[in-house]
Design an enzyme around this catalytic site. Structure first.
Site, mmCIF file in Angstrom:
data_model
loop_
_atom_site.group_PDB
_atom_site.id
_atom_site.type_symbol
_atom_site.label_atom_id
_atom_site.label_comp_id
_atom_site.label_asym_id
_atom_site.label_seq_id
_atom_site.Cartn_x
_atom_site.Cartn_y
_atom_site.Cartn_z
ATOM 1 N N ASP A 179 -4.148 0.659 -9.445
ATOM 2 C CA ASP A 179 -5.559 0.302 -9.615
ATOM 3 C C ASP A 179 -5.901 0.048 -11.086
ATOM 4 O O ASP A 179 -6.622 -0.892 -11.418
ATOM 5 C CB ASP A 179 -6.447 1.406 -9.047
ATOM 6 C CG ASP A 179 -6.186 1.642 -7.565
ATOM 7 O OD1 ASP A 179 -5.535 0.780 -6.944
ATOM 8 O OD2 ASP A 179 -6.610 2.683 -7.041
ATOM 9 N N THR A 207 2.867 2.077 -2.138
ATOM 10 C CA THR A 207 4.181 1.772 -2.696
ATOM 11 C C THR A 207 4.216 2.076 -4.195
ATOM 12 O O THR A 207 5.292 2.248 -4.760
ATOM 13 C CB THR A 207 4.516 0.275 -2.490
ATOM 14 O OG1 THR A 207 3.366 -0.491 -2.844
ATOM 15 C CG2 THR A 207 4.891 -0.014 -1.054
ATOM 16 N N GLU A 266 0.836 -1.207 0.000
ATOM 17 C CA GLU A 266 0.000 0.000 0.000
ATOM 18 C C GLU A 266 0.867 1.251 0.000
ATOM 19 O O GLU A 266 1.843 1.346 0.767
ATOM 20 C CB GLU A 266 -0.894 -0.030 1.242
ATOM 21 C CG GLU A 266 -2.307 0.396 0.990
ATOM 22 C CD GLU A 266 -3.059 -0.509 0.017
ATOM 23 O OE1 GLU A 266 -3.136 -0.184 -1.187
ATOM 24 O OE2 GLU A 266 -3.561 -1.552 0.458
ATOM 25 N N ALA A 319 -15.396 3.051 -1.531
ATOM 26 C CA ALA A 319 -15.052 2.041 -0.526
ATOM 27 C C ALA A 319 -13.585 1.633 -0.627
ATOM 28 O O ALA A 319 -13.152 0.684 0.004
ATOM 29 C CB ALA A 319 -15.947 0.820 -0.686
ATOM 30 N N GLY A 320 -12.825 2.344 -1.443
ATOM 31 C CA GLY A 320 -11.414 1.989 -1.604
ATOM 32 C C GLY A 320 -11.235 0.748 -2.465
ATOM 33 O O GLY A 320 -10.211 0.064 -2.373
HETATM 34 C C1 GAF Z 1 -5.220 4.510 -4.171
HETATM 35 C C2 GAF Z 1 -4.424 4.930 -5.391
HETATM 36 F F1 GAF Z 1 -5.262 5.152 -6.453
HETATM 37 C C3 GAF Z 1 -3.378 3.883 -5.764
HETATM 38 O O1 GAF Z 1 -2.597 4.351 -6.822
HETATM 39 C C4 GAF Z 1 -2.512 3.519 -4.559
HETATM 40 O O2 GAF Z 1 -1.580 4.531 -4.295
HETATM 41 C C5 GAF Z 1 -3.387 3.218 -3.344
HETATM 42 O O3 GAF Z 1 -4.329 4.251 -3.091
HETATM 43 C C6 GAF Z 1 -2.558 3.029 -2.100
HETATM 44 O O4 GAF Z 1 -1.780 1.885 -2.213
HETATM 45 O O5 GAF Z 1 -5.978 3.373 -4.453
#
Ligand code: GAF
Length: 406
Positions: free
Chosen positions: A195, A58, A56, A146-147
């Site tokens: 993502d 990273t 995360e 919601a992430g």
């Molecule tokens: C969000 C961001 F969109 C991703 O790029 C990533 O940085 C994440 O947070 C954290 O790991 O989802």
């Protein structure tokens, strides 16, 4: 927004159900027909949200991530349009927008959810592609806010649809960076590349091990069923608190730390050089941010090794250590997610951690498949005792990336 009618982004409100009824593909296809005078779409495309197993914050540090695709997807039904404006209906927004080339040429002209669609048109055109004008209808099962990367799912579904409709010469490996550009430079969100990579490149039954510097990927087998395990996703339902500003602040802190250490990115600090690097930094907060990123990269590498060895349950302590690092060093958790992690562990999870950007969102817990329901209800009871909004939970198995489905 200014301009002649031909260049102005327009929005029309349409009706939308509070709780969408029926499978998402049918909703997108039926929405297309209703919105566009009974016509059938030329094709239907889908792209998933994601859960990040580990790694995360990273990605924007040129580091390692290990997400997998959710079964929940965003579906785009689309057809080419002879006119000069893209028209997009969204079931979730209950609205239809349209925009022309001038809007798609200038970041900021289309705002809100439409920016993620216009941003894809913009990024493709910036890369020199002849993007087909089209009508689109969009429905989604990916929970919003919601992430779980609902915005990447939207970008990836639209990008895949437009690339197919226009028969664009666009290799899969180049697509995540274009979707990320749409989000960074058109929608104005400074996310990394995880993502979009997950939504476009994941394969069923695998986690996607991505090196965010080289963009090399490895599909790592992640067969939960065979191991009698499950990933329980617990949506904390916590309101996002200042997520955008805090994300940008974490990113800036990491970049300034890398500059102070004289390296291109924090990826270049390995665990064996961590103490020496920390000794070079004056600010205690920045030191903790660096420690999170460096140790998190190492945890991703160790998780990949364990998955390769088929030792799935043994990744639990790495997940839990990742959460502690996000809570104590990166400071991106909130009481609701900490409670979900602690309760899941007490209820027997092998490991648990918040997934995604933070400040709310979801927790994932690695559990025996037979224990998933008990863990979910124990977390719900603990939320009720603390007066938190009720969480929602579901189990997931790794799904596939964006594709044409009709
Ligand atoms: C969000 C961001 F969109 C991703 O790029 C990533 O940085 C994440 O947070 C954290 O790991 O989802």
């Amino acid at each position: 927004m200014t301009g002649t009618p031909d260049t102005t982004h327009r929005q029309t409100t349409t009706s939308h159900p509070d709780r969408p009824v029926g499978p998402v593909t049918e909703r997108a296809t039926a929405g297309f027909s209703t919105e566009y005078g009974g016509e059938r779409p030329a094709g239907v495309w889908a792209a998933p949200g994601r859960v990040n197993l580990i790694g995360e914050h990273t990605d924007y540090n040129d580091g390692f991530v290990l997400p997998f695709a959710l079964p929940q997807r965003t579906v785009v039904a689309a057809a080419p349009e002879r006119g000069r404006r893209w028209t997009v209906w969204s079931e979730q927004a209950g609205a239809r927008i349209s925009f022309g080339r001038a809007d798609a040429a200038e970041p900021g002209r289309v705002t809100g959810w439409g920016a993620y669609v216009a941003g894809v048109v913009w990024a493709l055109r910036e890369a020199g592609h002849d993007v087909p004008v089209a009508r689109l209808a969009i429905a989604s099962d990916v929970p919003l806010g919601a992430g779980l990367s609902s915005s990447a799912a939207l970008e990836s579904a639209v990008l895949t649809a437009l690339a197919d409709l226009g028969e664009l010469d666009l290799p899969l490996a180049d697509r995540p960076a274009l979707a990320q550009r749409a989000e960074n430079d058109y929608a104005g969100v400074p996310c990394g590349i995880m993502d979009q990579s997950a939504s476009l490149r994941c394969r069923p039954g695998h986690a996607l091990f991505l090196d965010c510097r080289t963009l090399a990927v490895e599909q790592v087998p992640f067969d939960l069923d065979a191991a009698g395990l499950a990933i329980l996703v617990i949506d904390s339902n916590a309101p996002h608190r200042h997520a955008g500003g805090e994300y940008a602040a974490r990113r800036a802190a990491c970049e300034s730390a890398a500059a102070a250490l004289g390296v291109p990115a924090l990826r270049d600090v390995t665990v064996d050089r961590l103490d020496a690097a920390l000794a070079q930094l004056d600010d205690e907060t920045v030191r903790r941010r660096v420690r999170h990123v460096v140790t998190e990269n190492q945890r991703v590498l160790e998780t990949v090794e364990l998955l390769h060895a088929g030792r799935l349950a043994e990744i639990g302590p790495l997940l839990t250590a990742s959460h502690a690092s996000m809570r104590d060093d990166f400071e991106i958790t909130v009481p609701e997610v900490d409670t979900a992690v602690e309760t899941a562990l007490t209820a027997g999870a092998y490991g648990a951690r918040m997934t995604g950007g933070g400040f709310g969102g979801c927790v994932l817990a690695l559990v025996d498949a037979a224990a998933a329901e008990t863990v979910a209800s124990t977390v719900a009871e603990s939320y009720a005792r603390r007066g938190f909004r009720a969480p929602s939970s579901f189990t997931v198995t790794p799904g596939g990336g964006a594709e044409r489905i009709g």
